[in-house]
Design a protein around this motif. Sequence first.
Motif, PDB file in Angstrom:
ATOM      1  N   LYS A 126      32.006 -11.004   5.024  1.00  0.00           N
ATOM      2  CA  LYS A 126      32.895 -12.058   4.526  1.00  0.00           C
ATOM      3  C   LYS A 126      34.357 -11.768   4.895  1.00  0.00           C
ATOM      4  O   LYS A 126      34.800 -10.621   4.856  1.00  0.00           O
ATOM      5  CB  LYS A 126      32.794 -12.160   3.002  1.00  0.00           C
ATOM      6  N   VAL A 127      35.092 -12.834   5.214  1.00  0.00           N
ATOM      7  CA  VAL A 127      36.535 -12.715   5.453  1.00  0.00           C
ATOM      8  C   VAL A 127      37.205 -12.466   4.098  1.00  0.00           C
ATOM      9  O   VAL A 127      36.912 -13.161   3.111  1.00  0.00           O
ATOM     10  CB  VAL A 127      37.108 -13.997   6.090  1.00  0.00           C
ATOM     11  N   PRO A 128      38.088 -11.502   4.004  1.00  0.00           N
ATOM     12  CA  PRO A 128      38.771 -11.233   2.740  1.00  0.00           C
ATOM     13  C   PRO A 128      39.404 -12.491   2.152  1.00  0.00           C
ATOM     14  O   PRO A 128      40.048 -13.273   2.870  1.00  0.00           O
ATOM     15  CB  PRO A 128      39.822 -10.197   3.106  1.00  0.00           C
ATOM     16  N   GLU A 129      39.219 -12.682   0.877  1.00  0.00           N
ATOM     17  CA  GLU A 129      39.716 -13.886   0.224  1.00  0.00           C
ATOM     18  C   GLU A 129      41.250 -13.897   0.125  1.00  0.00           C
ATOM     19  O   GLU A 129      41.904 -12.865   0.161  1.00  0.00           O
ATOM     20  CB  GLU A 129      39.113 -13.974  -1.185  1.00  0.00           C
ATOM     21  N   GLY A 130      41.740 -15.134  -0.015  1.00  0.00           N
ATOM     22  CA  GLY A 130      43.176 -15.298  -0.265  1.00  0.00           C
ATOM     23  C   GLY A 130      43.487 -15.022  -1.723  1.00  0.00           C
ATOM     24  O   GLY A 130      42.613 -14.649  -2.507  1.00  0.00           O
ATOM     25  N   GLY A 131      44.744 -15.230  -2.079  1.00  0.00           N
ATOM     26  CA  GLY A 131      45.124 -14.967  -3.462  1.00  0.00           C
ATOM     27  C   GLY A 131      46.556 -15.392  -3.748  1.00  0.00           C
ATOM     28  O   GLY A 131      47.208 -16.051  -2.927  1.00  0.00           O
ATOM     29  N   THR A 132      47.023 -15.020  -4.897  1.00  0.00           N
ATOM     30  CA  THR A 132      48.388 -15.357  -5.324  1.00  0.00           C
ATOM     31  C   THR A 132      49.073 -14.101  -5.857  1.00  0.00           C
ATOM     32  O   THR A 132      48.464 -13.336  -6.620  1.00  0.00           O
ATOM     33  CB  THR A 132      48.369 -16.433  -6.419  1.00  0.00           C
TER      34      THR A 132
END
Length: 606
Positions: A126-132
Motif C-alpha cells: 500500500k502507498v503510505p496514507e496522507g494525513g494532517t
Amino acid sequence: MDYSTLKSLEPSEFEDAAGGYRTLGDMASQAKDDIEQQVTAGMRKSLKGDAVDEAVRKLQKLAANFHYTQVECALITTALNSLAYELRAAKNKLDVAVEDAAAAQFTVDSDGSVSYPPAGDKVDGKVPEGGTVKGSARESTGNPIDPAGDAKDTANALERQASNLDDNPNHGRALAIANRIAQAVHQATRADEKWAPELRKLKADDDLDVAAEDWADAKRDMGGVRRGANVYLDAIKAPFKDSNPEENATWWKGLSKNEQDALLALDPAGIGKRDGLPAAVRDEANRTVLAETRAKLSLKLDELDKKEPANSQQKWERVITAQNLKGIDAIQRRFERTGEDGLPEAYLLGFSPEGRGRAIVANGNPDDADHIAVYTPGTESSLANSDGDINRGVNLWKTSQHLTDQKVSTVTWIGYDAPQKLFPNATQDNYADGAVDAYGQFIDGLNAANKSGSDAHITAIAHSYGTTVIGAAAEDGDLGVDDIVFAGSPGARVDNAADLDVSKGHVWNEHAKGDDRVNGFGRFFHGGGVSAVDPTDPIFGANQMATDTEGHSGYWDYDDDKNAPSLSIKNQGWVIVGDYGKVELKPRDDGSLLPVDWREPGNWDI
C-alpha cells in the motif's frame, strides 16, 4: 489571533487609519502655526496694551492644545504604522507558506493545519496514507532552566528526525509548512498583544487645559511607542555614526514622509540637535522637547516646594530647576512676540537643559535667508540668562532687516557652556575649546540647509568671551562665515585678523566708551597670554567701527519707542546685509579710518 484572521487581514487598513491620524495631526499643527504666526502676530503688529497681552496668552493656551494634539496624533500614527509593518511581515510569511502548500498540492485548513496526500514507496503493498499536521511556532519561552534554548533546539532536531522516518515524504514537507504558518500566526499575535495596550494608552484628558501632567504623560507615551517600534525603526536607514551636516541633510531628504514623521515623533531630541536638517523640522522637534522639559521641571519644582524643611541638596536642585524654567519662559516669550513690529516667526534650532543649558533661537527661517547673522554671547550666558541674549538677536533682526529688501535671519547661539565668572573662568581657554566642534557643526548646518547653500551670506557676531570662541573655531579649521564682528572683545586668541579665516577686510571690531571690563584685566589674563594683540590695536588689522553706546553690554541697544537703532548696532546691521560702504568707522588718533591697504583692489571682496 488565529490563522483565518491573519489570512484575511489587510495591514493597509491600519496604514489608512495612521494616515487619518496624520492628517488630523497636520491640521492641528497648521492651526497652531496659524494662531502663532497669523492671529497673534497680526494682533501684535497693530495693537498694544494689557488687553492684547491677555488675549495673546489665551490664544497661546489654545495653540498649546493644538500642539499637544499634534504630538499625540504623531505617536498614534507611528504606532499604527509600526503595527502594520509587523503584521505585514507576518502576513507575507503566511502567504508564502500557503503558496508553497498549494504548489505541493497540500491543503491548508481553517485552523492553519496542513493536509497532505498519500505518497511514497508502497509498504505491505500500500502507498503510505496522507494525513494532517498541526504546526508549532516553537519559540523559546525564556524558561530559566533552559536559558540557552538548548531544549528547543533539541526538540526541533527530534521533530525533523521523526518526520524523516515517516514513510510518506509529504509528512515532513507538510509539517515544515505548518510550522511556518504557526510561526507567522504567532508573530502576528505578539504584534497585536504588544500594540493593543499601547494604543489604548494614547488618550488625553477630556478638559481643554494642557497641564504639565499631560505633557509628562505624552513623554511616557513616547517612551512606550519607541520601545514597541524598535523593529519598525530598525528598518529606517540610520545616518552615519559621525555624519556631518551635509550628510545629515542628504539622509533626511532620502527618508519617506512616514519615516520622517516616525523619527520626529519618537526621537525629537535627536532630530532637534542634528545640524543640516531643515529649520522647520528642528523647530518642530525642539518645541516638543521644550514643552515636555517644561512640564518635567514644573512638576519637579512643585515636588521640591512640598519638602519642608528642605536639605541643602534639595535647595540647590530647586535653584537650578527654577533657573532653567526661567530660560524656557524667555524662549516662550520670544514665540509670543512674533508679529511685534513685524518680527518674524521664531525657530528653535537647539534646546537642552543639560549643563548650563542650550538655547539656539532664530528670528526668521535661516533656510530661506540671503543674510544670516549668528550672535555668540560670552561670560555668564546660559539657558537661565538667555532672555537678554535672545533680545539682542531680535534687535539685530529689526535693525538689519530694515536695511535691505533681501531676507535676513538672525540667530542667538547659546550652544556652549560659557564661563560664568569673569575671574578666573573667563581668563581660561577651555570653555572656547569645548565650543569649537559645536559651533563649526552649526555653521556648516546652516550652509547645508540653506536653499542657496554656501551662497548665503553669514556673519559671525560675538560678544566678550564669545569672541574667544570665534577665534578658537577659526584656529581649528574652516570657519564657514563671510564676516566677523567683535564687540567688547578681551582678545580673539589670534594675533591678526588675517588668522580668522575670512577674506581681508571682513573682520570688524567695536569697543565702546566706558567698556572697561575688557581693558587691561581681561586682555592681560585672557588665554594665558595666547593672544598678545588687542583687537582694537591697528596691528590686529580689524576695521574699527564707530559706537555711540557706553559700557560692556550696550552694543545692541535699540530704542523701541522711537523704533531707532543705536549707531553701534546699526553698523553691525550694515555688515550683516553686506552693505559695507555704509559702515561708519571710528577715526584713529592720526585721523585714519582703516588699515592702509584696506581699500586697495583685491583686498575687499564683497
